[in-house]
Design a protein around this motif. Structure first.
Motif, PDB file in Angstrom:
ATOM      1  N   SER A 103     -99.345 -37.302 -51.985  1.00  0.00           N
ATOM      2  CA  SER A 103     -98.690 -35.919 -51.837  1.00  0.00           C
ATOM      3  C   SER A 103     -97.746 -35.963 -50.789  1.00  0.00           C
ATOM      4  N   GLU A 104     -97.518 -36.555 -50.106  1.00  0.00           N
ATOM      5  CA  GLU A 104     -96.362 -36.794 -49.009  1.00  0.00           C
ATOM      6  C   GLU A 104     -95.209 -37.699 -49.484  1.00  0.00           C
ATOM      7  N   PHE A 105     -95.283 -38.394 -50.582  1.00  0.00           N
ATOM      8  CA  PHE A 105     -94.135 -39.176 -51.207  1.00  0.00           C
ATOM      9  C   PHE A 105     -93.491 -39.972 -50.116  1.00  0.00           C
ATOM     10  N   ASN A 106     -94.240 -40.568 -49.318  1.00  0.00           N
ATOM     11  CA  ASN A 106     -93.565 -41.688 -48.468  1.00  0.00           C
ATOM     12  C   ASN A 106     -94.032 -43.009 -48.682  1.00  0.00           C
ATOM     13  N   LEU A 107     -93.010 -43.887 -48.780  1.00  0.00           N
ATOM     14  CA  LEU A 107     -93.126 -45.524 -49.161  1.00  0.00           C
ATOM     15  C   LEU A 107     -92.851 -46.233 -47.943  1.00  0.00           C
ATOM     16  N   SER A 108     -93.764 -47.156 -47.338  1.00  0.00           N
ATOM     17  CA  SER A 108     -93.601 -48.094 -46.365  1.00  0.00           C
ATOM     18  C   SER A 108     -93.541 -49.406 -47.030  1.00  0.00           C
ATOM     19  N   ILE A 109     -92.970 -50.420 -46.719  1.00  0.00           N
ATOM     20  CA  ILE A 109     -93.045 -51.648 -47.157  1.00  0.00           C
ATOM     21  C   ILE A 109     -92.898 -52.878 -46.016  1.00  0.00           C
ATOM     22  N   THR A 110     -93.887 -53.719 -46.078  1.00  0.00           N
ATOM     23  CA  THR A 110     -94.098 -54.563 -45.043  1.00  0.00           C
ATOM     24  C   THR A 110     -94.230 -55.918 -46.026  1.00  0.00           C
ATOM     25  N   MET A 111     -93.310 -56.868 -45.422  1.00  0.00           N
ATOM     26  CA  MET A 111     -93.651 -58.493 -45.848  1.00  0.00           C
ATOM     27  C   MET A 111     -94.626 -59.027 -45.040  1.00  0.00           C
ATOM     28  N   PHE A 112     -95.287 -59.896 -45.849  1.00  0.00           N
ATOM     29  CA  PHE A 112     -96.476 -60.865 -45.262  1.00  0.00           C
ATOM     30  C   PHE A 112     -96.125 -62.221 -45.638  1.00  0.00           C
ATOM     31  N   SER A 113     -96.352 -63.164 -44.592  1.00  0.00           N
ATOM     32  CA  SER A 113     -96.317 -64.587 -45.108  1.00  0.00           C
ATOM     33  C   SER A 113     -97.503 -65.298 -45.382  1.00  0.00           C
ATOM     34  N   MET A 114     -97.753 -65.686 -46.814  1.00  0.00           N
ATOM     35  CA  MET A 114     -99.122 -65.796 -47.229  1.00  0.00           C
ATOM     36  C   MET A 114     -99.238 -67.212 -47.367  1.00  0.00           C
ATOM     37  N   ASP A 115    -100.596 -67.863 -47.845  1.00  0.00           N
ATOM     38  CA  ASP A 115    -100.605 -69.217 -48.265  1.00  0.00           C
ATOM     39  C   ASP A 115    -101.166 -68.960 -49.918  1.00  0.00           C
ATOM     40  N   ARG A 116    -101.446 -69.851 -50.488  1.00  0.00           N
ATOM     41  CA  ARG A 116    -101.984 -69.770 -51.976  1.00  0.00           C
ATOM     42  C   ARG A 116    -103.465 -69.260 -52.042  1.00  0.00           C
ATOM     43  N   GLN A 117    -104.046 -69.213 -50.917  1.00  0.00           N
ATOM     44  CA  GLN A 117    -105.507 -68.443 -51.151  1.00  0.00           C
ATOM     45  C   GLN A 117    -105.420 -67.065 -50.767  1.00  0.00           C
ATOM     46  N   ALA A 118    -104.118 -66.853 -50.782  1.00  0.00           N
ATOM     47  CA  ALA A 118    -104.039 -65.102 -50.359  1.00  0.00           C
ATOM     48  C   ALA A 118    -104.516 -64.924 -48.952  1.00  0.00           C
ATOM     49  N   ASN A 119    -104.275 -65.901 -47.999  1.00  0.00           N
ATOM     50  CA  ASN A 119    -104.511 -65.852 -46.636  1.00  0.00           C
ATOM     51  C   ASN A 119    -103.096 -65.460 -45.981  1.00  0.00           C
ATOM     52  N   GLU A 120    -102.928 -64.863 -45.046  1.00  0.00           N
ATOM     53  CA  GLU A 120    -101.957 -64.412 -44.121  1.00  0.00           C
ATOM     54  C   GLU A 120    -101.848 -65.435 -43.304  1.00  0.00           C
ATOM     55  N   VAL A 121    -100.591 -66.098 -43.199  1.00  0.00           N
ATOM     56  CA  VAL A 121    -100.172 -67.317 -42.158  1.00  0.00           C
ATOM     57  C   VAL A 121     -99.558 -66.604 -41.131  1.00  0.00           C
ATOM     58  N   PHE A 122     -99.972 -67.369 -39.843  1.00  0.00           N
ATOM     59  CA  PHE A 122     -99.282 -66.876 -38.669  1.00  0.00           C
ATOM     60  C   PHE A 122     -98.656 -68.086 -38.018  1.00  0.00           C
ATOM     61  N   ASN A 123     -97.867 -67.846 -37.203  1.00  0.00           N
ATOM     62  CA  ASN A 123     -97.204 -69.171 -36.251  1.00  0.00           C
ATOM     63  C   ASN A 123     -98.193 -69.528 -35.180  1.00  0.00           C
ATOM     64  N   GLU A 124     -98.381 -70.819 -35.257  1.00  0.00           N
ATOM     65  CA  GLU A 124     -99.306 -71.419 -34.293  1.00  0.00           C
ATOM     66  C   GLU A 124     -98.652 -71.846 -33.162  1.00  0.00           C
ATOM     67  N   GLY A 125     -97.403 -72.093 -33.267  1.00  0.00           N
ATOM     68  CA  GLY A 125     -96.880 -72.593 -32.085  1.00  0.00           C
ATOM     69  C   GLY A 125     -96.149 -71.425 -31.229  1.00  0.00           C
ATOM     70  N   LYS A 126     -95.307 -71.993 -30.348  1.00  0.00           N
ATOM     71  CA  LYS A 126     -94.842 -71.021 -29.110  1.00  0.00           C
ATOM     72  C   LYS A 126     -93.268 -70.755 -29.584  1.00  0.00           C
ATOM     73  N   ASP A 127     -92.810 -71.208 -30.608  1.00  0.00           N
ATOM     74  CA  ASP A 127     -91.230 -71.203 -30.993  1.00  0.00           C
ATOM     75  C   ASP A 127     -90.910 -69.877 -31.786  1.00  0.00           C
ATOM     76  N   SER A 128     -90.122 -69.074 -30.979  1.00  0.00           N
ATOM     77  CA  SER A 128     -90.126 -67.714 -31.605  1.00  0.00           C
ATOM     78  C   SER A 128     -89.287 -67.522 -32.963  1.00  0.00           C
ATOM     79  N   ILE A 129     -88.626 -68.567 -33.054  1.00  0.00           N
ATOM     80  CA  ILE A 129     -87.652 -68.904 -34.302  1.00  0.00           C
ATOM     81  C   ILE A 129     -88.352 -69.269 -35.476  1.00  0.00           C
ATOM     82  N   ILE A 130     -89.526 -69.698 -34.979  1.00  0.00           N
ATOM     83  CA  ILE A 130     -90.372 -70.116 -36.392  1.00  0.00           C
ATOM     84  C   ILE A 130     -91.055 -68.970 -36.722  1.00  0.00           C
ATOM     85  N   PHE A 131     -91.189 -68.535 -37.887  1.00  0.00           N
ATOM     86  CA  PHE A 131     -91.480 -67.314 -38.505  1.00  0.00           C
ATOM     87  C   PHE A 131     -92.823 -67.319 -39.149  1.00  0.00           C
ATOM     88  N   ALA A 132     -93.827 -66.620 -38.923  1.00  0.00           N
ATOM     89  CA  ALA A 132     -94.890 -66.444 -39.705  1.00  0.00           C
ATOM     90  C   ALA A 132     -95.610 -65.188 -39.122  1.00  0.00           C
TER      91      ALA A 132
END
Length: 220
Positions: A103-132
């Motif tokens: 009823s508010e007609f508001n749309l937001s979009i978020t991008m998720f990094s995923m694996d093929r099991q439909a799980n979100e993948v997170f950066n396990e390292g400390k390098d901020s340039i490496i994205f997940a």
């Protein structure tokens, strides 16, 4: 005898005049009925014209115009992805649209990094340039506005056409994101990329420009 003939003639004359009068009344009644019917049809037509203030075509034109007004923001944010080195365990990018309150007609979009099991993948390292993880692509896009104070008329229209409107909205969102993805050179990103509405059963393949089922999306 002459008098009897005169009386008979008078009776016949009255009969003829009576029939003519009756025919005249019938014609008048028919004419009045026709006028009433035409007036009723005119009223119905006027009512339909009032309700036609909202049509699916005019509504979707409003949606498309409002989305287009936010294209530069979405394109710019997608371009930011080129600056990242995406974590090696990420297998696809999933752009998900959230419409928390229709009823508010508001749309937001978020991008998720995923694996093929439909799980979100997170950066396990400390390098901020490496994205997940996840990135907000765009927030609170107002994709249509009600016309004046016609809210009651709008919701009558929306409820009567809800199924068709929802399908048209879904396609408009996908087309918009795909167009922005293309203009942001998203194809240069080698990973598969998809757009979907939150909790929907299918996604739009941004590489192939087609809808796919969840089974197709998550399969190798």
């Amino acid at each position: 005898m002459k008098k009897a003939s005169l009386v008979l003639f008078s009776i016949l004359l009255l009969g003829v005049l009576g029939c003519e009068a009756l025919n005249t009344e019938n014609k008048k009644a028919n004419s009045d009925d026709k006028i009433v019917k035409e007036d009723e049809e005119k009223i119905v037509k006027e009512d339909e014209e009032v309700k036609s203030l909202y049509t699916i075509d005019s509504y979707m034109k409003s949606v498309e115009e409002n989305l287009e007004a936010k294209s530069e923001t979405l394109i710019s944010n997608i371009k930011e992805l080129h600056k990242y080195t995406i974590y090696s365990k990420v297998e696809l990018l999933d752009f998900v649209a959230f419409v928390d309150d229709p009823s508010e007609f508001n749309l937001s979009i978020t991008m998720f990094s995923m694996d093929r099991q439909a799980n979100e993948v997170f950066n396990e390292g400390k390098d901020s340039i490496i994205f997940a993880g996840s990135l907000g692509m765009i927030e609170n896009v107002r994709y249509t506005h009600l016309l004046g104070n016609q809210t009651e008329d709008f919701w009558d229209f929306y409820e009567k056409n809800e199924k068709e409107i929802n399908l048209a909205e879904k396609q408009a969102f996908a087309t918009w994101v795909a167009d922005c993805w293309k203009k942001a050179d998203g194809q240069a990103i080698l990973l598969p990329a998809y757009f979907s509405l939150h909790d929907d059963y299918e996604s739009f393949d941004l590489k192939k420009n087609q809808w796919v089922t969840d089974d197709e999306k998550w399969s190798y």
